[in-house]
Design an enzyme around this catalytic site. Structure first.
Site, PDB file in Angstrom:
ATOM      1  CG  ASP A  81     -34.797 -25.677  -8.745  1.00  0.00           C
ATOM      2  OD1 ASP A  81     -35.251 -26.650  -8.139  1.00  0.00           O
ATOM      3  OD2 ASP A  81     -34.692 -25.649  -9.984  1.00  0.00           O
ATOM      4  CE1 TYR A  84     -31.523 -32.946  -8.662  1.00  0.00           C
ATOM      5  CE2 TYR A  84     -30.096 -32.291  -6.855  1.00  0.00           C
ATOM      6  CZ  TYR A  84     -30.365 -33.110  -7.922  1.00  0.00           C
ATOM      7  OH  TYR A  84     -29.474 -34.097  -8.269  1.00  0.00           O
TER       8      TYR A  84
END
Length: 143
Positions: A81, A84
């Site tokens: 996602d 990160y």
């Protein structure tokens, strides 16, 4: 065209380049790794990326990964996602070896693509759906 900020965490690993017209971008092992049959490892990919706002990345094995290395990605498709995205948020591939294997630094073992995040959804409960049944799971036959 979207821009992805990328940090290479492995100095001598060749940079990632998207193939012209390709939908997926190959990722490489960042170190030599020897695995025995049945062993699980998170294989470092040597990159951290900051995806464009509103996007996520999907990591999947390349079509030749099993044939060439006997590796299965344990989560089938990995999802990275947008949060990160730090300097040390290295992408890794969770792999299970089905046979003894030596993966060399620079071997292309998986691939990724970015996709827009899922839009907000609202579920409406109904008694019946308006569409015609196809016949259930697996109903299209084998030929």
């Amino acid at each position: 065209m979207e821009t992805i900020r990328i940090r290479y965490l492995c100095e001598d690993l060749p940079p990632i380049a998207a193939a012209p017209g390709g939908d997926w971008v190959d990722l490489r092992a960042a170190e030599d790794i020897e695995m025995k049959a049945g062993e699980f490892r998170l294989i470092p990919l040597g990159v951290a990326m900051q995806l464009p706002e509103g996007y996520e990345a999907h990591i999947a094995p390349r079509s030749s990964t099993f044939r060439n290395f006997g590796l299965l990605q344990t989560n089938s498709v990995g999802v990275v996602d947008g949060s990160y995205c730090g300097d040390n948020d290295e992408w890794k591939a969770p792999m299970l070896a089905t046979r003894d294997v030596l993966i060399r630094k620079g071997d292309r073992i998986c691939q990724f693509r970015i996709v827009k995040n899922q839009p907000e959804l609202v579920f409406e409960q109904v008694e019946h759906l308006a569409a015609k049944d196809r016949g259930g799971f697996g109903s299209t036959g084998i030929r």
